[in-house]
Design a protein around this motif. Structure first.
Motif, mmCIF file in Angstrom:
data_model
loop_
_atom_site.group_PDB
_atom_site.id
_atom_site.type_symbol
_atom_site.label_atom_id
_atom_site.label_comp_id
_atom_site.label_asym_id
_atom_site.label_seq_id
_atom_site.Cartn_x
_atom_site.Cartn_y
_atom_site.Cartn_z
ATOM 1 N N CYS A 25 0.865 -1.181 0.000
ATOM 2 C CA CYS A 25 0.000 0.000 0.000
ATOM 3 C C CYS A 25 0.902 1.231 0.000
ATOM 4 O O CYS A 25 1.599 1.488 0.984
ATOM 5 N N ALA A 26 0.881 1.960 -1.098
ATOM 6 C CA ALA A 26 1.675 3.180 -1.214
ATOM 7 C C ALA A 26 0.854 4.366 -0.740
ATOM 8 O O ALA A 26 -0.269 4.586 -1.231
ATOM 9 N N ALA A 27 1.395 5.109 0.224
ATOM 10 C CA ALA A 27 0.653 6.207 0.832
ATOM 11 C C ALA A 27 1.250 7.561 0.462
ATOM 12 O O ALA A 27 2.473 7.688 0.301
ATOM 13 N N SER A 28 0.393 8.560 0.334
ATOM 14 C CA SER A 28 0.849 9.921 0.077
ATOM 15 C C SER A 28 -0.200 10.906 0.556
ATOM 16 O O SER A 28 -1.360 10.545 0.765
ATOM 17 N N GLY A 29 0.225 12.152 0.756
ATOM 18 C CA GLY A 29 -0.720 13.203 1.116
ATOM 19 C C GLY A 29 -0.945 13.376 2.606
ATOM 20 O O GLY A 29 -1.767 14.211 3.007
ATOM 21 N N PHE A 30 -0.252 12.598 3.430
ATOM 22 C CA PHE A 30 -0.368 12.752 4.874
ATOM 23 C C PHE A 30 0.931 12.242 5.496
ATOM 24 O O PHE A 30 1.785 11.672 4.807
ATOM 25 N N THR A 31 1.078 12.451 6.810
ATOM 26 C CA THR A 31 2.303 12.050 7.485
ATOM 27 C C THR A 31 2.224 10.572 7.820
ATOM 28 O O THR A 31 1.773 10.182 8.905
ATOM 29 N N PHE A 32 2.658 9.766 6.871
ATOM 30 C CA PHE A 32 2.555 8.313 7.014
ATOM 31 C C PHE A 32 3.271 7.828 8.270
ATOM 32 O O PHE A 32 2.746 6.996 9.004
ATOM 33 N N SER A 33 4.454 8.360 8.530
ATOM 34 C CA SER A 33 5.279 7.866 9.636
ATOM 35 C C SER A 33 4.666 8.157 11.005
ATOM 36 O O SER A 33 5.101 7.580 12.004
ATOM 37 N N GLY A 86 5.478 3.565 14.647
ATOM 38 C CA GLY A 86 6.843 3.079 14.656
ATOM 39 C C GLY A 86 6.966 1.587 14.412
ATOM 40 O O GLY A 86 8.089 1.050 14.358
ATOM 41 N N GLY A 87 5.833 0.917 14.270
ATOM 42 C CA GLY A 87 5.860 -0.519 13.996
ATOM 43 C C GLY A 87 6.038 -1.388 15.221
ATOM 44 O O GLY A 87 6.201 -2.604 15.099
ATOM 45 N N VAL A 88 5.982 -0.777 16.402
ATOM 46 C CA VAL A 88 6.214 -1.553 17.623
ATOM 47 C C VAL A 88 4.971 -2.341 18.026
ATOM 48 O O VAL A 88 5.056 -3.500 18.429
ATOM 49 N N SER A 89 3.814 -1.703 17.941
ATOM 50 C CA SER A 89 2.563 -2.363 18.341
ATOM 51 C C SER A 89 1.849 -2.898 17.103
ATOM 52 O O SER A 89 1.545 -2.138 16.177
ATOM 53 N N ILE A 90 1.600 -4.182 17.115
ATOM 54 C CA ILE A 90 0.979 -4.872 15.977
ATOM 55 C C ILE A 90 -0.136 -5.766 16.502
ATOM 56 O O ILE A 90 0.035 -6.439 17.529
ATOM 57 N N SER A 105 1.281 7.859 11.484
ATOM 58 C CA SER A 105 -0.069 7.318 11.402
ATOM 59 C C SER A 105 -0.128 5.825 11.693
ATOM 60 O O SER A 105 0.667 5.054 11.146
ATOM 61 N N THR A 106 -1.079 5.439 12.546
ATOM 62 C CA THR A 106 -1.410 4.029 12.675
ATOM 63 C C THR A 106 -2.079 3.594 11.371
ATOM 64 O O THR A 106 -2.937 4.307 10.845
ATOM 65 N N MET A 107 -1.669 2.468 10.859
ATOM 66 C CA MET A 107 -2.208 1.968 9.592
ATOM 67 C C MET A 107 -2.863 0.616 9.800
ATOM 68 O O MET A 107 -2.459 -0.158 10.677
ATOM 69 N N GLU A 108 -3.828 0.322 8.978
ATOM 70 C CA GLU A 108 -4.565 -0.928 9.108
ATOM 71 C C GLU A 108 -4.827 -1.564 7.744
ATOM 72 O O GLU A 108 -4.875 -0.863 6.737
ATOM 73 N N TRP A 109 -5.015 -2.853 7.757
ATOM 74 C CA TRP A 109 -5.552 -3.589 6.628
ATOM 75 C C TRP A 109 -6.946 -4.089 7.033
ATOM 76 O O TRP A 109 -7.130 -4.592 8.141
ATOM 77 N N VAL A 110 -7.870 -3.942 6.118
ATOM 78 C CA VAL A 110 -9.197 -4.504 6.289
ATOM 79 C C VAL A 110 -9.527 -5.257 5.007
ATOM 80 O O VAL A 110 -8.857 -5.075 3.974
ATOM 81 N N ARG A 111 -10.537 -6.099 5.064
ATOM 82 C CA ARG A 111 -10.933 -6.842 3.863
ATOM 83 C C ARG A 111 -12.446 -6.990 3.810
ATOM 84 O O ARG A 111 -13.120 -6.888 4.832
#
Length: 112
Positions: free
Chosen positions: A22-30, A54-58, A32-38
């Protein structure tokens, strides 16, 4: 403008693997908490996994735990989802989201 562009979906057989991006742009990706949904055909949206800035909490849904791995590369503004040991019930459109915006999705079809 916030943009999220997913890729990597495909038709695969049960037991095979895929890596979604997922390529992100237009906001401060680093920051932001990110999610996958389906969303499977005829069903509601299902949360799959989330990762802290920071990728610590998953976190994972029980249905994908020990089979899927979420990760991110903040230098590349890219979110990933590694899908292993795929099952027919994993067939769905997969979306990444920052909680406010969702991409257009990438189709994963698992069929023999």
């Amino acid at each position: 403008e916030v943009q999220l562009v997913e890729s990597g979906g495909a038709l695969v057989q049960p037991g095979e693997s895929l890596r979604l991006s997922c390529a992100a742009s237009g906001f401060t990706f680093s920051a932001s908490t990110m999610e996958w949904v389906r969303q499977a055909p005829g069903k509601g949206v299902e949360w799959v996994s989330s990762i802290s800035p920071g990728g610590v909490s998953i976190y994972y849904a029980d249905s994908v735990k020990d089979r899927f791995t979420i990760s991110r590369d903040n230098a590349k503004n890219t979110l990933y989802l590694q899908l292993n040991s795929l099952k027919t019930e994993d067939t769905a459109m997969y979306y990444c989201t920052n909680g406010l915006v969702r991409g257009q999705g990438t189709q994963v079809t698992v069929s023999s």
